[in-house]
Each structure stands twice: as structure tokens, then as C-alpha cells.
Motif scaffolding. Structure first.
Motif, PDB file in Angstrom:
ATOM      1  N   SER A 138      -1.154   3.970  -3.257  1.00 15.46           N
ATOM      2  CA  SER A 138      -1.111   4.556  -2.337  1.00 15.46           C
ATOM      3  C   SER A 138      -1.592   3.600  -1.387  1.00 15.46           C
ATOM      4  O   SER A 138      -2.967   2.792  -1.659  1.00 15.46           O
ATOM      5  N   THR A 139      -0.693   3.352  -0.282  1.00 16.66           N
ATOM      6  CA  THR A 139      -1.829   2.285   1.028  1.00 16.66           C
ATOM      7  C   THR A 139      -1.067   3.314   2.489  1.00 16.66           C
ATOM      8  O   THR A 139       0.119   3.768   2.356  1.00 16.66           O
ATOM      9  N   THR A 140      -1.627   2.818   3.308  1.00 25.28           N
ATOM     10  CA  THR A 140      -1.280   3.081   4.543  1.00 25.28           C
ATOM     11  C   THR A 140      -1.432   1.571   5.412  1.00 25.28           C
ATOM     12  O   THR A 140      -2.336   0.845   5.363  1.00 25.28           O
ATOM     13  N   ILE A 141      -0.238   1.715   6.616  1.00 25.44           N
ATOM     14  CA  ILE A 141      -0.025   0.751   7.543  1.00 25.44           C
ATOM     15  C   ILE A 141       0.563   1.301   8.624  1.00 25.44           C
ATOM     16  O   ILE A 141       0.768   2.230   8.636  1.00 25.44           O
ATOM     17  N   THR A 195       1.711   7.230   5.746  1.00 24.75           N
ATOM     18  CA  THR A 195       0.972   6.692   3.977  1.00 24.75           C
ATOM     19  C   THR A 195       1.951   6.483   2.850  1.00 24.75           C
ATOM     20  O   THR A 195       2.954   7.823   2.886  1.00 24.75           O
ATOM     21  N   ILE A 196       1.682   5.575   1.774  1.00 23.09           N
ATOM     22  CA  ILE A 196       3.381   5.411   1.302  1.00 23.09           C
ATOM     23  C   ILE A 196       2.934   5.378  -0.201  1.00 23.09           C
ATOM     24  O   ILE A 196       1.672   4.713  -0.479  1.00 23.09           O
ATOM     25  N   LYS A 197       3.339   5.395  -0.368  1.00 24.00           N
ATOM     26  CA  LYS A 197       2.928   6.111  -2.535  1.00 24.00           C
ATOM     27  C   LYS A 197       4.274   4.783  -3.413  1.00 24.00           C
ATOM     28  O   LYS A 197       5.546   4.463  -3.262  1.00 24.00           O
ATOM     29  N   LEU A 198       3.868   4.455  -4.225  1.00 20.97           N
ATOM     30  CA  LEU A 198       4.803   3.117  -4.329  1.00 20.97           C
ATOM     31  C   LEU A 198       4.764   2.964  -5.995  1.00 20.97           C
ATOM     32  O   LEU A 198       3.315   2.896  -7.118  1.00 20.97           O
ATOM     33  N   GLU A 199       5.418   3.195  -6.610  1.00 19.96           N
ATOM     34  CA  GLU A 199       5.758   3.041  -8.617  1.00 19.96           C
ATOM     35  C   GLU A 199       5.876   0.967  -9.319  1.00 19.96           C
ATOM     36  O   GLU A 199       7.033   0.708  -8.662  1.00 19.96           O
ATOM     37  N   LEU A 212      -5.871   1.154   0.664  1.00 16.51           N
ATOM     38  CA  LEU A 212      -4.809   0.675  -0.633  1.00 16.51           C
ATOM     39  C   LEU A 212      -5.887   1.044  -1.972  1.00 16.51           C
ATOM     40  O   LEU A 212      -7.027   1.037  -1.719  1.00 16.51           O
ATOM     41  N   GLY A 213      -5.255   2.320  -2.950  1.00 16.16           N
ATOM     42  CA  GLY A 213      -5.713   2.839  -3.919  1.00 16.16           C
ATOM     43  C   GLY A 213      -4.798   2.906  -5.245  1.00 16.16           C
ATOM     44  O   GLY A 213      -3.178   2.502  -4.417  1.00 16.16           O
TER      45      GLY A 213
END
Length: 585
Positions: A524-527, A578-582, A455-456
Motif C-alpha cells: 500500500s502506497t500513497t502518492i 492511495t493505491i494497493k499493489l499485488e 508505504l506499507g
């Protein structure tokens, strides 16, 4: 018929007279003798026979008397009359106004003595017809034209050709005066407000829509009866199921890469596939081991080869567009890259086109026309609007460039399918950021923090815009889109677009520009990438989807900007998403 007449004077009858007065008729029959009666005083015995003894009513009559008792409860509803509205049929008994009073009915006159004083006669106004079409009356000019204004000298009158000089003590005095006639009332706006008969002006010619295939825009109907709304019902989007939170997740990752149509397997490592909101096809890259495997997938004179990638049940059909190799004794390395099939709608595969619409057309119809005879299917879910004739023009562009520009005009994105020839046009923001906490916000995924391995975040603040001015250029309209509840005193840079030709397009573009403002954090998070058939995990997250993150400090909603799936190693690989969320604060 027998008639007997007997007359006689009043006296006591002798016994012999009785016999003399007997009738000479034959003797009566014995049976008739018994029915005769003589006049005499009735004996006492006769009284007793005719008397009616007093006695009680026989006991059997008592059964006919109704005893007093309480009315049974079930008898009440039959006799009661419930309160209710008067039936509608009673309204037909009402009489309407008509000329039913005849002249003959007006015959009764009441004479008051003494007569009441007529107090209102002095204030009564007489009715006269106005002068609608006569010349305009001006009081000032009418007085000047009608009156004679004498000079400073004396007036000289001539009678019979000789001047007349009045005497000092005349017997007749002359009084000369001018009384102007009362002008007739004239309407002041009769000429300026005159309305002529003519055909109605056609104002909505640009809004004409050609006949085409209908699209369902109301979603799945619920078939629920609503007495006060006869139209279709669009149900609220169902929230996604909450993922199952476990202490340990055991996922047997599988990665398979085969060549189509022969389905020859290829051993690969370091497989990566991803998509962002600004791309119209999935990107792909992988490393292969041998020259023989490269010969199966590298492009040749017939074009790009097609491969199928399967990661935990999620499939992608990809075109191998490029390859590279590095030979260094004693090792060799080969890599390939490509994209999904919607890449065929762009350069260098699709031809360049030039077009100009000669009739009004919708944006969705224009996008579908670009896919004609290509085998691809378009699903338009963004805002639709109308182009008047001559407004939709472009030169030297591919089909995907036109579709992407149509989507970008109203703040939409092109989202391609993974393994089918399907292209979706969806809004980048399914809902404005200030409405993400509402109940009807379409949440697509729920990402619990327990499933996050990384998580970043990156803070990227933007100006707090609250208004946006959008306008077309040679066609269309202009609009100031202001966020509700604000003064609109901090506008964004003006947006000028050739294809903003209708009000819905301007409004959608303004909302899109305002959604990019405020305090923004890119998370930015990885699941893990759970299997396709697993209903308890998160699944594959796509761009332009809203995701809810229930953190312990408070749940928040973020917009997916990109997704990247990597499968590292060979054999029992490690797969992560890995997804990027706004996120808007």
C-alpha cells in the motif's frame, strides 16, 4: 572483233621477212604507236626504273602504332562479367520426362560372347494377382477338409466291384499322396481397413461465428515492411515515460463539485472517490454544508441527480444515490454518496432478464447485446470464446451481472470509465506474474519511491500451484493447464463453470488461477495526484494496470488492485492517491 592467226616454222627471221609479214592494214595512228612494245632484252636502265628503293616507313606512319601501356581502371568494369545466379528463364530449357522414346529406337542389341551367367534368375519373384475378394483361406481347415485320415486298419481298394489285395511282389506300385495347391495371397486388412465414400463429418459446428462488426485485435499497425511475414504487425507496448524526479513538488490542488446540467457549484469537503478491481463503477462520497445544497443533489421522484467532480483536472460524472443528515444544535451535517453512470446497468436501475441463445455466439457479442439500446459502449479486451447454441443461458439477471460473469469466466474484470458511458472488459492479470520481468510486459505506470509519501506492506502467501484443471458442465470441454517448466504436481482446486465452453476460455481461466499463487505481498502506497495535463508525474493509476517501482534495492512490478483518491479539508485541500499493489516474490 578481230582475229589474227600467224603460223610459221622455227628459224631465225630475216629482216626482209619482217616486212613481208606485216599486215596490210592501214598505218596505225601515232597515238597507238606509242603503246606498242618490241620483244627484246630489257636494258639495265629499265631495271633501275622498276626497282623499289629500300627506305624507312615515313614518320607519319608511326602515329598509327599503338604504344604499350597499362589498361585504365575504368575500362575493366565494361569488360568484366559479374557472377550471378542463372536467370529463372533458363529453367524453361529443362526437358521433362515423357514418352519420347519410340519403339523404332530400341533396335540396337548387344550380344555378349560369352554370355554372362544369370545369377539372379533363381531369386527372381514372379508376379501374381492377389485375391482381394475371395473367401478367407485358412491353412489348417483347408488341410482337414481335403485330406482323408485313415483309421488303424488296412486300406481296402475295390476295382470292378471286387476287393483288391496286392501281392507280395507286385510289378506296379501305387503311391497315393496329396499335394495342396499354393493359395493366392490375400490382404490381411482388406476388410477391416475398407474406407467407404461418404460426406465429411462436421466437427466444428460449435465454432461457427455469426457475422457481426469486426474488432481490431492487432493494435496499431506500424506499416513496417517485413519480407518474410506478410501479415499485420502488432507493435510492442511503449513503456511509460519516467517521471521527473524533483526535490520539491508544488501542486495547486483544485476540487470542484457541480450539479448537472445546470452546473451549479456546491461547496463540499472530505471528498473521496475510488475503484477496485472487483467493482464495475467508481464509488463516491462527500460532505456538504447546507440544506440548500442538499436539496440540489438529493434523489427525488425523477431519480438520482447527476453531479460532476473535478480533482486536479481529472473528472468524474457521478450519480447521487444516497444522502444522510445530522442536525444537532447549533450545528448541522449532511453527506452524500453515489457511483458513476455504469451503475445504471445494475440493480435497482436495470431490469432483470432471462435469455437463452438459439445460435452460436461469441462472449464479446453476448456482452454487446446486453448494452443494446442503453447508450453504453463496450470495449472487450479480454479473451474471447464461442458459445454453442443453448450454452449461454441465465435467468433473472441484470445486464451488468451478465457482463461481469462473462468477464469473471476468463479471469477478467469490468473497468468503467470516469466521465463517459464506456465499459471496458480487461484481464485482471495483463501478463502472468512469472512473465512480469520480460521486455514485452505491458507496464502502464512507473512509480518512483521519491514520490511516495506513505508505504506499507502485508504478507499474504498462497500455495505454489503449478497446474489447474478447468472444465465446463453441460457444454464445452475440459483442460489441464500446467505452468511451463514445472511437473504440474501441485494443482489448484478444480474449476467447473457452466460458461467454459471453448478451449481459449479454459486456458485463460487456468492461467488466471495460477497467477494467484506464490509468495504475495500487498503493498500500500500513497502518492500525489498530479494534474491531468502534467506529463512529468505519475497520473491516475487504474486497477488491472501493471506498475514498476524502481526501488534502490531493486526494481519490481506490481498489479494495481484498487485506487482511492481523497481530498480532505476545504479550500486549499490536500489531495492524495492511495493505491494497493499485488507484488509476487
Amino acid at each position: 572483233m578481230l582475229t589474227v592467226s600467224v603460223s610459221g616454222a622455227w628459224r631465225r627471221a630475216a629482216s626482209s621477212d619482217l616486212r613481208a609479214s606485216s599486215l596490210p592494214w592501214d598505218a596505225l595512228q601515232p597515238l597507238n604507236h606509242t603503246g606498242s612494245a618490241c620483244w627484246r632484252i630489257a636494258g639495265r636502265a629499265d631495271r633501275r626504273a622498276a626497282a623499289v628503293p629500300w627506305a624507312r616507313v615515313p614518320s607519319q606512319d608511326i602515329g598509327r602504332v599503338g604504344a604499350w601501356r597499362n589498361t585504365r581502371q575504368q575500362d575493366r568494369p565494361a569488360d568484366t562479367v559479374p557472377w550471378a545466379w542463372v536467370p529463372v528463364r533458363d529453367a524453361g530449357l529443362s526437358s521433362g520426362w515423357d514418352q519420347s522414346i519410340l519403339i523404332a529406337d530400341v533396335r540396337l542389341r548387344l550380344i555378349y560372347n560369352p554370355k554372362p551367367a544369370r545369377k539372379d534368375v533363381g531369386v527372381a519373384a514372379s508376379h501374381r494377382r492377389v485375391n482381394e475378394f475371395g473367401p478367407r483361406y485358412n491353412a489348417q481347415t483347408a488341410l482337414e477338409d481335403s485330406l482323408y485320415v485313415p483309421g488303424s486298419g488296412a486300406l481296402l481298394f475295390e476295382f470292378g466291384g471286387r476287393p483288391y489285395f496286392p501281392s507280395t511282389s507286385p510289378q506296379v506300385f501305387f503311391d497315393f499322396r496329396y499335394v495342396p495347391a499354393t493359395p493366392v495371397i490375400q490382404p490381411t486388412d482388406m476388410r477391416t481397413a475398407r474406407v467407404g465414400w461418404q460426406s465429411a463429418t462436421r466437427l466444428n459446428r460449435s465454432a461457427w461465428m455469426p457475422w457481426g462488426r469486426a474488432r481490431q485485435v492487432d493494435g496499431v499497425l506500424t506499416d513496417m515492411p517485413y519480407v518474410d511475414y506478410p501479415g499485420p504487425v502488432k507493435p510492442l507496448p511503449e513503456p511509460p515515460p519516467d517521471p521527473e524526479i524533483l526535490d520539491t513538488y508544488m501542486i495547486a490542488n483544485t476540487v470542484n463539485l457541480v450539479v448537472l446540467p445546470s452546473r451549479t457549484p456546491i461547496e463540499a469537503k472530505n471528498v473521496r472517490v475510488g475503484l477496485d478491481a472487483d467493482s464495475f463503477s467508481w464509488s463516491f462520497s462527500a460532505d456538504i454544508f447546507t440544506q440548500a445544497a442538499l436539496d440540489l443533489v438529493r434523489p427525488d421522484a425523477e431519480g438520482a441527480k447527476t453531479v460532476e467532480l473535478d480533482i486536479n483536472g481529472w473528472k468524474w460524472v457521478l450519480l447521487v444515490e444516497r444522502y444522510s443528515r445530522q442536525l444537532r444544535f447549533p450545528a448541522e451535517a449532511y453527506s452524500i454518496s453515489g457511483a458513476t453512470r455504469p451503475q445504471l446497468l445494475a440493480a435497482p436501475y436495470a431490469p432483470l432478464r432471462t435469455s437463452l441463445n438459439s445460435a452460436p455466439i461469441n462472449a464479446a457479442q453476448a456482452a454487446e447485446a446486453e448494452l443494446l439500446n442503453t447508450g453504453f459502449v463496450l470495449v472487450w479486451q479480454a479473451t474471447d470464446w464461442t458459445f454453442p447454441a443453448g450454452a449461454l443461458s441465465y435467468q433473472g439477471q441484470t445486464a451488468m451481472q451478465v457482463i461481469a460473469r462473462l468477464a469473471d469466466t476468463v479471469g477478467g474484470v469490468v473497468r468503467p470509465a470516469r466521465d463517459t458511458d464506456l465499459v471496458e472488459v480487461v484481464p485482471r492479470y495483463p501478463a502472468p506474474p512469472w512473465a512480469w520481468e520480460d521486455v514485452d510486459t505491458p507496464i502502464s505506470r512507473i512509480i518512483p519511491p521519491a514520490m511516495m509519501t506513505e508505504l506499507g506492506g502485508e504478507w499474504t502467501p498462497q500455495p505454489a500451484w503449478n497446474a489447474c484443471y478447468t472444465s465446463g458442465t453441460s457444454h464445452g470441454c475440459s483442460m489441464l493447464v500446467r505452468r511451463a517448466g514445472t511437473a504440474g504436481d501441485n494443482p489448484t482446486p478444480d474449476v467447473f463453470e457452466d460458461w467454459l465452453t471453448d478451449q481459449p476460455a479454459n486456458q485463460a481461466r487456468g492461467i488466471h488461477e495460477l497467477s494467484k499463487s506464490g509468495n504475495i505481498e500487498i503493498v500500500s502506497t500513497t502518492i500525489p495526484l498530479f494534474p491531468f495535463t502534467d506529463d512529468h508525474g505519475v497520473g491516475l493509476v487504474l486497477p488491472a494496470q501493471l506498475c514498476r517501482v524502481p526501488e534502490p534495492s531493486g526494481a519490481w512490478v506490481g498489479l494495481c488492485l484498487s485506487v482511492d483518491i481523497s481530498a480532505e479539508g476545504t479550500g486549499a485541500v490536500r489531495v492524495k492517491q492511495t493505491i494497493k499493489l499485488e507484488r509476487h516474490h
